[in-house]
Design a protein around this motif. Sequence first.
Motif, PDB file in Angstrom:
ATOM      1  N   PHE A  23       2.980   7.406   7.471  1.00 22.13           N
ATOM      2  CA  PHE A  23       4.989   7.626   7.499  1.00 22.13           C
ATOM      3  C   PHE A  23       4.940   7.236   4.958  1.00 22.13           C
ATOM      4  O   PHE A  23       4.889   7.918   4.911  1.00 22.13           O
ATOM      5  N   PHE A  24       3.408   6.500   4.804  1.00 27.65           N
ATOM      6  CA  PHE A  24       3.883   6.414   3.474  1.00 27.65           C
ATOM      7  C   PHE A  24       3.899   7.396   2.403  1.00 27.65           C
ATOM      8  O   PHE A  24       4.741   6.756   1.636  1.00 27.65           O
ATOM      9  N   TRP A  67       6.491  -0.705  -0.300  1.00 27.55           N
ATOM     10  CA  TRP A  67       5.424  -1.003   0.669  1.00 27.55           C
ATOM     11  C   TRP A  67       4.199  -1.946   1.283  1.00 27.55           C
ATOM     12  O   TRP A  67       3.748  -2.469   2.024  1.00 27.55           O
ATOM     13  N   GLN A  68       3.852  -1.997  -0.269  1.00 22.27           N
ATOM     14  CA  GLN A  68       2.707  -3.286  -0.481  1.00 22.27           C
ATOM     15  C   GLN A  68       3.216  -4.980  -0.400  1.00 22.27           C
ATOM     16  O   GLN A  68       2.732  -5.291   0.826  1.00 22.27           O
ATOM     17  N   ASP A  69       4.111  -4.700  -0.114  1.00 21.59           N
ATOM     18  CA  ASP A  69       5.120  -5.850  -0.117  1.00 21.59           C
ATOM     19  C   ASP A  69       5.176  -5.872   1.346  1.00 21.59           C
ATOM     20  O   ASP A  69       5.258  -7.097   2.215  1.00 21.59           O
ATOM     21  N   LEU A  70       5.831  -4.897   2.106  1.00 27.12           N
ATOM     22  CA  LEU A  70       6.060  -4.791   4.073  1.00 27.12           C
ATOM     23  C   LEU A  70       4.993  -4.954   4.419  1.00 27.12           C
ATOM     24  O   LEU A  70       4.675  -6.010   5.128  1.00 27.12           O
ATOM     25  N   LEU A  71       3.547  -4.687   3.849  1.00 30.17           N
ATOM     26  CA  LEU A  71       2.138  -4.665   4.379  1.00 30.17           C
ATOM     27  C   LEU A  71       1.462  -6.216   4.354  1.00 30.17           C
ATOM     28  O   LEU A  71       0.749  -6.981   5.656  1.00 30.17           O
ATOM     29  N   MET A 105       7.814   8.827  12.131  1.00 30.45           N
ATOM     30  CA  MET A 105       7.718  10.184  10.693  1.00 30.45           C
ATOM     31  C   MET A 105       6.332   9.681  10.090  1.00 30.45           C
ATOM     32  O   MET A 105       5.763   9.656   9.385  1.00 30.45           O
ATOM     33  N   PRO A 106       4.662  10.972  10.816  1.00 30.38           N
ATOM     34  CA  PRO A 106       3.593  10.750   9.810  1.00 30.38           C
ATOM     35  C   PRO A 106       3.470  11.627   9.175  1.00 30.38           C
ATOM     36  O   PRO A 106       4.044  13.311   9.377  1.00 30.38           O
ATOM     37  N   LYS A 107       2.488  11.470   8.599  1.00 30.67           N
ATOM     38  CA  LYS A 107       2.485  12.388   7.366  1.00 30.67           C
ATOM     39  C   LYS A 107       1.110  13.180   8.440  1.00 30.67           C
ATOM     40  O   LYS A 107       1.115  14.670   8.260  1.00 30.67           O
ATOM     41  N   ALA A 148       3.372  -4.338  12.026  1.00 32.07           N
ATOM     42  CA  ALA A 148       3.899  -3.930  13.258  1.00 32.07           C
ATOM     43  C   ALA A 148       5.239  -2.547  13.072  1.00 32.07           C
ATOM     44  O   ALA A 148       5.546  -1.399  13.618  1.00 32.07           O
ATOM     45  N   ILE A 149       5.592  -3.288  12.254  1.00 36.41           N
ATOM     46  CA  ILE A 149       6.565  -1.975  11.168  1.00 36.41           C
ATOM     47  C   ILE A 149       6.033  -1.116  10.540  1.00 36.41           C
ATOM     48  O   ILE A 149       6.783   0.288  11.304  1.00 36.41           O
ATOM     49  N   LYS A 150       4.897  -1.136  10.318  1.00 34.30           N
ATOM     50  CA  LYS A 150       3.922   0.274   9.787  1.00 34.30           C
ATOM     51  C   LYS A 150       4.101   1.245  11.070  1.00 34.30           C
ATOM     52  O   LYS A 150       3.841   1.599  10.763  1.00 34.30           O
ATOM     53  N   GLN A 151       3.531   0.644  11.759  1.00 37.69           N
ATOM     54  CA  GLN A 151       3.079   1.412  12.871  1.00 37.69           C
ATOM     55  C   GLN A 151       4.470   2.183  13.922  1.00 37.69           C
ATOM     56  O   GLN A 151       4.415   2.706  14.551  1.00 37.69           O
ATOM     57  N   VAL A 152       5.450   1.469  14.167  1.00 28.52           N
ATOM     58  CA  VAL A 152       6.892   2.172  14.529  1.00 28.52           C
ATOM     59  C   VAL A 152       7.062   2.831  13.171  1.00 28.52           C
ATOM     60  O   VAL A 152       7.753   4.308  14.325  1.00 28.52           O
ATOM     61  N   LEU A 153       6.940   3.247  12.044  1.00 26.96           N
ATOM     62  CA  LEU A 153       6.709   3.849  11.049  1.00 26.96           C
ATOM     63  C   LEU A 153       6.035   5.193  11.074  1.00 26.96           C
ATOM     64  O   LEU A 153       6.586   6.835  10.968  1.00 26.96           O
TER      65      LEU A 153
END
Length: 290
Positions: A208-209, A251-255, A271-273, A262-267
């Motif tokens: 997603f990133f 994004w780094q702040d989120l991680l 919407m994967p790249k 967990a949020i990263k995995q949902v995103l």
Amino acid sequence: MIQRWLARLRPPVEPALSPTDRVSPRDAGLYDAMLDGWFCNETGELLKGFALGAGDTLLDVGCGEGVATLFGVRQGASVIFTDSEHDKVRDLARQVAGHTGAPFLGLVSNSLPLPLADGCANKIVCMEVLEHIHQPEPFMAELVRMGRPGAQYLLSVPAPVGEHLQQGIAPPAYFQSPNHVQIFSAERFAALVEDAGLVIEHRQASGFFWVMGMIFFWASQQAAGRSLEGAVRDRIQAPYPPLMERWASVWQDLLTQPDGLAIKQVLDRFMPKSQVIIARKPDPSARGGA
């Protein structure tokens, strides 16, 4: 730059970033990939389930900047790498020579058949290449031909949701030869691999990133009135557009947050790249001995 990335790789058991760190979009993307199981030096796994070691011969088809090849070299594998761009093969050969005294082979080629022997490798990597190929079926047959019985394959292509979003903002050339001329659904990608005679061992989708990063890149280029022809991700280098830099910071702040992974995995699911398949070439002799 790739050498610097590889030197920093470590398994992300604990947060490797803090909210005060400043990282480039490339570094943020690298750390994001590590959270998905990529580049584990301790186990020698390029991706979890795809290990490389001193007894392996790695064939990296469409090597690009050579991240997979250089990781393999660091694990002691022999390497063969090919790309259609002479400069990339030349630059990667220089880097490989600086890391190993073992023989290696770099080839400039985009023709079929590839100028390599049957069964020349037991580990085959082909990442973000098939979407550039007008006829992916014979290309996959070539990949299978060059793998030994029992060879393991690491294959990736862009996920369709990210591609369709970028069609609304990327320049037309991004979806024309020699760039992306195929969009693979998950079903079509799996069928391509299985119809070529391989057995799928693992599938995942993430990134997603990078979908958002690319959208922000296209928007920044358009707003600045810059030409976008020929721009692809491996050519996006510093200085990065401020919007991409800010996105990497967000994004780094989120991680680093307690629920960030967990949020990263949902995103990533949303919407994967990229979509990835690890597969294996059947070994008739192994079946016979079972």
